[in-house]
Design a protein around this motif. Sequence first.
Motif, short mmCIF file in Angstrom:
data_model
loop_
_atom_site.label_atom_id
_atom_site.label_comp_id
_atom_site.label_asym_id
_atom_site.label_seq_id
_atom_site.Cartn_x
_atom_site.Cartn_y
_atom_site.Cartn_z
N LYS A 266 0.83 -1.20 0.00
CA LYS A 266 0.00 0.00 0.00
C LYS A 266 0.87 1.26 0.00
N VAL A 267 1.89 1.26 0.85
CA VAL A 267 2.77 2.42 0.93
C VAL A 267 3.55 2.59 -0.37
N ALA A 268 4.00 1.50 -0.96
CA ALA A 268 4.72 1.59 -2.23
C ALA A 268 3.84 2.21 -3.31
N ALA A 269 2.57 1.81 -3.35
CA ALA A 269 1.65 2.38 -4.34
C ALA A 269 1.44 3.87 -4.13
N LEU A 270 1.40 4.31 -2.87
CA LEU A 270 1.26 5.73 -2.57
C LEU A 270 2.56 6.50 -2.86
N ALA A 271 3.69 5.87 -2.59
CA ALA A 271 4.98 6.54 -2.71
C ALA A 271 5.48 6.63 -4.16
N GLU A 272 5.19 5.64 -4.96
CA GLU A 272 5.75 5.56 -6.32
C GLU A 272 5.57 6.85 -7.12
N PRO A 273 4.35 7.40 -7.23
CA PRO A 273 4.22 8.62 -8.04
C PRO A 273 4.97 9.82 -7.45
N ILE A 274 5.01 9.93 -6.14
CA ILE A 274 5.72 11.03 -5.49
C ILE A 274 7.22 10.92 -5.76
N VAL A 275 7.74 9.72 -5.63
CA VAL A 275 9.17 9.48 -5.85
C VAL A 275 9.52 9.81 -7.30
N LYS A 276 8.70 9.35 -8.25
CA LYS A 276 8.96 9.62 -9.67
C LYS A 276 8.89 11.12 -9.98
N GLU A 277 7.90 11.80 -9.40
CA GLU A 277 7.75 13.25 -9.62
C GLU A 277 9.00 14.00 -9.19
N ASN A 278 9.73 13.43 -8.25
CA ASN A 278 10.93 14.07 -7.72
C ASN A 278 12.21 13.52 -8.35
N GLY A 279 12.07 12.86 -9.50
CA GLY A 279 13.23 12.42 -10.27
C GLY A 279 13.98 11.24 -9.71
N CYS A 280 13.32 10.46 -8.86
CA CYS A 280 13.98 9.29 -8.25
C CYS A 280 13.20 8.02 -8.59
N ARG A 281 13.75 6.89 -8.18
CA ARG A 281 13.10 5.60 -8.32
C ARG A 281 12.84 5.03 -6.93
N LEU A 282 11.71 4.38 -6.77
CA LEU A 282 11.41 3.70 -5.52
C LEU A 282 12.18 2.39 -5.52
N TRP A 283 13.05 2.21 -4.53
CA TRP A 283 13.84 0.99 -4.45
C TRP A 283 13.13 -0.04 -3.58
N ASP A 284 12.63 0.37 -2.42
CA ASP A 284 12.03 -0.59 -1.50
C ASP A 284 11.22 0.14 -0.44
N VAL A 285 10.31 -0.58 0.20
CA VAL A 285 9.58 -0.08 1.35
C VAL A 285 9.68 -1.14 2.43
N GLU A 286 9.97 -0.70 3.64
CA GLU A 286 10.17 -1.62 4.76
C GLU A 286 9.34 -1.13 5.95
N PHE A 287 8.64 -2.05 6.59
CA PHE A 287 7.90 -1.74 7.81
C PHE A 287 8.35 -2.75 8.85
N VAL A 288 9.17 -2.30 9.81
CA VAL A 288 9.80 -3.21 10.77
C VAL A 288 9.72 -2.66 12.18
N ARG A 289 9.79 -3.56 13.12
CA ARG A 289 9.82 -3.18 14.53
C ARG A 289 11.25 -3.36 15.03
N GLU A 290 11.78 -2.28 15.61
CA GLU A 290 13.14 -2.30 16.15
C GLU A 290 13.11 -1.66 17.53
N ALA A 291 13.60 -2.36 18.50
CA ALA A 291 13.69 -1.86 19.88
C ALA A 291 12.34 -1.30 20.36
N GLY A 292 11.27 -2.01 20.01
CA GLY A 292 9.95 -1.62 20.48
C GLY A 292 9.26 -0.53 19.70
#
Length: 151
Positions: free
Chosen positions: A7-33
């Motif tokens: 879901k986040v990748a779908a939302l991010a992709e057009p924003i990233v492209k508009e800013n001249g970049c490519r979406l490489w990855d999206v990560e949702f992780v829990r670290e230290a709580g």
Amino acid sequence: MSKVTEKVAALAEPIVKENGCRLWDVEFVREAGTWFLRVYIDRDGGVSIDDCERISRALDPILDREDPIPQSYTFEVSSAGCERRLRRPSDFEQFIGAPVKLSFYEPQEGSRSLLGVLEGYEDGTVRVRVGNDVKEFTEKQLAQVNLHEEI
């Protein structure tokens, strides 16, 4: 990818492209709580802090509005980095001939990691050259594969 990251990748992709970049990855992780949502971007010639900031400022209100994640989290936009993780077949194809570090779930030949040169990828099997030998490992054996600066 999990549903949240898709879901986040779908939302991010057009924003990233508009800013001249490519979406490489999206990560949702829990670290230290704490939960972290990380959007990794790439660009020919490298990603600047300005790229990250611009994309973060544009994407943040969209994430707030669409609310794809029910719990609280810390949001970050970052460069994919020079030792980025390779996940998709296209990632492996792009970096054939590059030095990589393989990390294993179970030790292989007495080690939990291996440095080599990426020779190929096919149907979930990674081929690497280590010295004069070419070795193959399946995705079931591999915890992750990252680009590596040096061998």
